[in-house]
Design a protein around this motif. Structure first.
Motif, PDB file in Angstrom:
ATOM      1  N   ALA A   1       2.774   0.052  34.260  1.00 43.98           N
ATOM      2  CA  ALA A   1       3.254  -0.960  35.214  1.00 43.98           C
ATOM      3  C   ALA A   1       3.104  -0.488  36.657  1.00 43.98           C
ATOM      4  O   ALA A   1       2.930  -1.287  37.572  1.00 43.98           O
ATOM      5  CB  ALA A   1       4.707  -1.304  34.914  1.00 43.98           C
ATOM      6  N   SER A   2       3.163   0.822  36.859  1.00 42.31           N
ATOM      7  CA  SER A   2       3.049   1.378  38.215  1.00 42.31           C
ATOM      8  C   SER A   2       1.608   1.605  38.638  1.00 42.31           C
ATOM      9  O   SER A   2       1.331   1.867  39.805  1.00 42.31           O
ATOM     10  CB  SER A   2       3.793   2.715  38.284  1.00 42.31           C
TER      11      SER A   2
ATOM     12  N   ALA B   1      -2.217   1.151  39.722  1.00 42.58           N
ATOM     13  CA  ALA B   1      -2.992   0.191  40.513  1.00 42.58           C
ATOM     14  C   ALA B   1      -4.271  -0.197  39.776  1.00 42.58           C
ATOM     15  O   ALA B   1      -4.875  -1.228  40.066  1.00 42.58           O
ATOM     16  CB  ALA B   1      -3.340   0.805  41.862  1.00 42.58           C
ATOM     17  N   ASP B   2      -4.665   0.609  38.794  1.00 42.76           N
ATOM     18  CA  ASP B   2      -5.936   0.397  38.103  1.00 42.76           C
ATOM     19  C   ASP B   2      -5.817  -0.337  36.777  1.00 42.76           C
ATOM     20  O   ASP B   2      -6.790  -0.911  36.305  1.00 42.76           O
ATOM     21  CB  ASP B   2      -6.615   1.753  37.851  1.00 42.76           C
ATOM     22  N   ASP B   3      -4.646  -0.307  36.150  1.00 43.86           N
ATOM     23  CA  ASP B   3      -4.499  -0.909  34.823  1.00 43.86           C
ATOM     24  C   ASP B   3      -4.400  -2.426  34.941  1.00 43.86           C
ATOM     25  O   ASP B   3      -3.589  -2.946  35.699  1.00 43.86           O
ATOM     26  CB  ASP B   3      -3.263  -0.351  34.121  1.00 43.86           C
ATOM     27  N   PRO B   4      -5.223  -3.178  34.157  1.00 38.62           N
ATOM     28  CA  PRO B   4      -5.181  -4.643  34.244  1.00 38.62           C
ATOM     29  C   PRO B   4      -3.847  -5.239  33.756  1.00 38.62           C
ATOM     30  O   PRO B   4      -3.517  -6.366  34.114  1.00 38.62           O
ATOM     31  CB  PRO B   4      -6.337  -5.097  33.358  1.00 38.62           C
TER      32      PRO B   4
ATOM     33  N   ALA C   1      -0.927  -3.999  34.581  1.00 40.28           N
ATOM     34  CA  ALA C   1       0.119  -3.637  35.534  1.00 40.28           C
ATOM     35  C   ALA C   1       0.790  -4.846  36.191  1.00 40.28           C
ATOM     36  O   ALA C   1       2.015  -4.952  36.194  1.00 40.28           O
ATOM     37  CB  ALA C   1      -0.438  -2.704  36.607  1.00 40.28           C
ATOM     38  N   LYS C   2      -0.007  -5.750  36.721  1.00 37.14           N
ATOM     39  CA  LYS C   2       0.565  -6.889  37.447  1.00 37.14           C
ATOM     40  C   LYS C   2       1.424  -7.780  36.539  1.00 37.14           C
ATOM     41  O   LYS C   2       2.575  -8.075  36.878  1.00 37.14           O
ATOM     42  CB  LYS C   2      -0.528  -7.694  38.141  1.00 37.14           C
ATOM     43  N   PRO C   3       0.914  -8.233  35.378  1.00 34.87           N
ATOM     44  CA  PRO C   3       1.787  -9.047  34.523  1.00 34.87           C
ATOM     45  C   PRO C   3       2.984  -8.260  33.972  1.00 34.87           C
ATOM     46  O   PRO C   3       4.047  -8.828  33.743  1.00 34.87           O
ATOM     47  CB  PRO C   3       0.866  -9.530  33.401  1.00 34.87           C
TER      48      PRO C   3
ATOM     49  N   ARG D   1       4.748  -6.014  35.581  1.00 33.98           N
ATOM     50  CA  ARG D   1       5.781  -5.946  36.623  1.00 33.98           C
ATOM     51  C   ARG D   1       6.683  -7.176  36.617  1.00 33.98           C
ATOM     52  O   ARG D   1       7.849  -7.099  36.988  1.00 33.98           O
ATOM     53  CB  ARG D   1       5.130  -5.757  37.987  1.00 33.98           C
ATOM     54  N   LYS D   2       6.148  -8.302  36.169  1.00 38.03           N
ATOM     55  CA  LYS D   2       6.953  -9.524  36.095  1.00 38.03           C
ATOM     56  C   LYS D   2       7.923  -9.488  34.916  1.00 38.03           C
ATOM     57  O   LYS D   2       8.867 -10.265  34.871  1.00 38.03           O
ATOM     58  CB  LYS D   2       6.051 -10.753  35.987  1.00 38.03           C
TER      59      LYS D   2
END
Length: 152
Positions: free
Chosen positions: A123-124, A126-129, A131-133, A135-136
């Motif tokens: 989740a932290s 920047a490269d993992d696809p 990560a963004k979902p 974090r929600k």
């Protein structure tokens, strides 16, 4: 020290009853028990007031010094200010749908779902696809504590 008034001022002879929960019978309390109840209630109120006062003092140390900090008064006490952080899962069903097969590996199962260190790292990232979902679906909570200890 706080200038708190006694929590209970009795201007009449105290009375009270003991409820036997098995029989439902009410019996009068002995005078010695009533005195202890009044004393205990007074102590409880003083403790509550002192805890509120200490909370304000602790807030001063958190706001003024932040974490991590140790305030040392040799021969008297040490005050340690620390910060704690926890990550919780916001929506278990959506997280499970997002992670699919990896859910079992990345989440500790208990009565509550808790993210593993690996999931927190994903989740932290920047490269993992994911990560963004991710974090929600996770929330981060921080708390600060103040610990008091006698100092030698």
């Amino acid at each position: 020290m706080s200038n708190t008034k006694p929590a209970v001022t009795v201007t009449h002879k105290p009375s009270g009853e003991y409820l036997d929960r098995e029989t439902g019978e009410l019996r009068p309390l002995e005078r010695s028990t009533l005195k202890l109840m009044l004393k205990g209630w007074d102590i409880k109120k003083k403790i509550d007031a002192l805890e509120a006062e200490l909370k304000g003092i602790n807030a001063h140390f958190i706001d003024g010094y932040g974490a991590p900090t140790s305030l040392i008064m040799p021969g008297v006490c040490r005050v340690a200010v620390a910060e704690r952080e926890s990550v919780k899962i916001v929506d278990e069903a959506k997280l499970q749908a997002l992670l699919g097969e990896r859910f079992k590996d990345l989440v500790k199962a208990s009565t509550k779902y808790a993210p593993t260190e690996q999931l927190q790292e994903i989740a932290s990232s920047a490269d993992d696809p994911l990560a963004k979902p991710l974090r929600k679906l996770l929330s981060v909570a921080k708390s600060e504590t103040v610990t008091w200890r006698a100092e030698k």
